[in-house]
Motif scaffolding. Structure first.
Motif, short mmCIF file in Angstrom:
data_model
loop_
_atom_site.label_atom_id
_atom_site.label_comp_id
_atom_site.label_asym_id
_atom_site.label_seq_id
_atom_site.Cartn_x
_atom_site.Cartn_y
_atom_site.Cartn_z
N LYS A 124 0.88 -1.20 0.05
CA LYS A 124 0.07 0.03 -0.09
C LYS A 124 0.73 1.01 0.02
N GLU B 34 -1.05 5.23 3.60
CA GLU B 34 -2.09 4.26 3.95
C GLU B 34 -1.76 3.05 4.70
N LEU B 35 -0.42 2.89 4.97
CA LEU B 35 -0.29 1.71 5.89
C LEU B 35 -0.39 1.85 7.08
N ASP C 266 -0.98 -3.37 9.23
CA ASP C 266 -0.39 -3.68 8.05
C ASP C 266 1.00 -4.19 8.22
N THR D 96 4.86 1.62 -2.69
CA THR D 96 4.12 0.78 -1.92
C THR D 96 4.89 -0.43 -1.12
#
Length: 197
Positions: free
Chosen positions: A69, A73-74, A78, A121
């Motif tokens: 990701k 957004e992590l 995660d 990502t």
């Protein structure tokens, strides 16, 4: 030599198992779904595997699951999933294999290019790979009974074209290159090494 390959149905594990078999080794192929099954995220499952597969000279672990990701957004979960699914899972195999391997045996884990080269990502994967590689360096120095511990760190695989677009500018590595690195780790004399492919 008797070798246990964990993750043998995956892109890397299948290459490793096939390569070792072509060199005359007795290979036990283990995977989440297969005749010899194991869930490396469950220590009890790993223990059951080593109770079933005995007299082992080499263990190769080619498994790992990490989230991809964008950095922003992590979540903490995660990162925890990446650490648990790739790093801790392989460390648990190492931890238990030490008591079951024959003297002078070897353990080879699998990290990856993201420990040394960034992609978009890839932060959680980089964390998992880097932690695993650091573990190998120190664990090998303390391994008992002449047991060797190494990591193979492949780039994106030629046999996995679905991932190529995520690794711009990388040269996909061939099955032969990957297999050769694991042969060096399993049959050679090195320990505490990270073998980039």
């Amino acid at each position: 030599m008797k070798a246990l390959v964990i993750g043998a149905t995956g892109s890397i594990g299948n290459v490793v198992a096939t390569t070792l078999e072509s060199r005359g080794h007795d290979v036990v192929r283990a995977s989440r779904r297969g005749e010899t099954s194991v869930d490396v995220t469950d220590p009890a499952s790993i223990a059951a595997l080593f109770a079933q597969v005995t007299d082992v000279d080499a263990v190769v672990v080619a498994v790992g699951s990490v989230p991809f990701k964008p950095l922003a957004e992590l979540t903490r979960d995660d990162y925890l999933a990446g650490f648990t699914g790739k790093t801790l899972a392989q460390i648990d195999v190492v931890r238990q294999a030490l008591a079951h391997l024959n003297d002078g045996g070897s353990i080879t884990v699998t990290s990856g290019v993201l420990a040394r080269e960034p992609i978009a990502t890839g932060a959680a994967a980089a964390m998992a790979n880097g932690a695993l590689e650091s573990f190998v360096i120190t664990a090998a120095a303390e391994a008992p009974r002449g047991i060797r511990i190494n990591a193979v760190s492949p780039d994106v695989l030629e046999n996995s074209p679905g991932y190529h677009a995520s690794f711009p500018g990388h040269r996909p590595v061939t099955d032969d290159e990957v297999g050769t690195a694991y042969v060096r780790a399993v049959e050679g004399v090195i320990t505490g090494r990270i073998l980039p492919v």
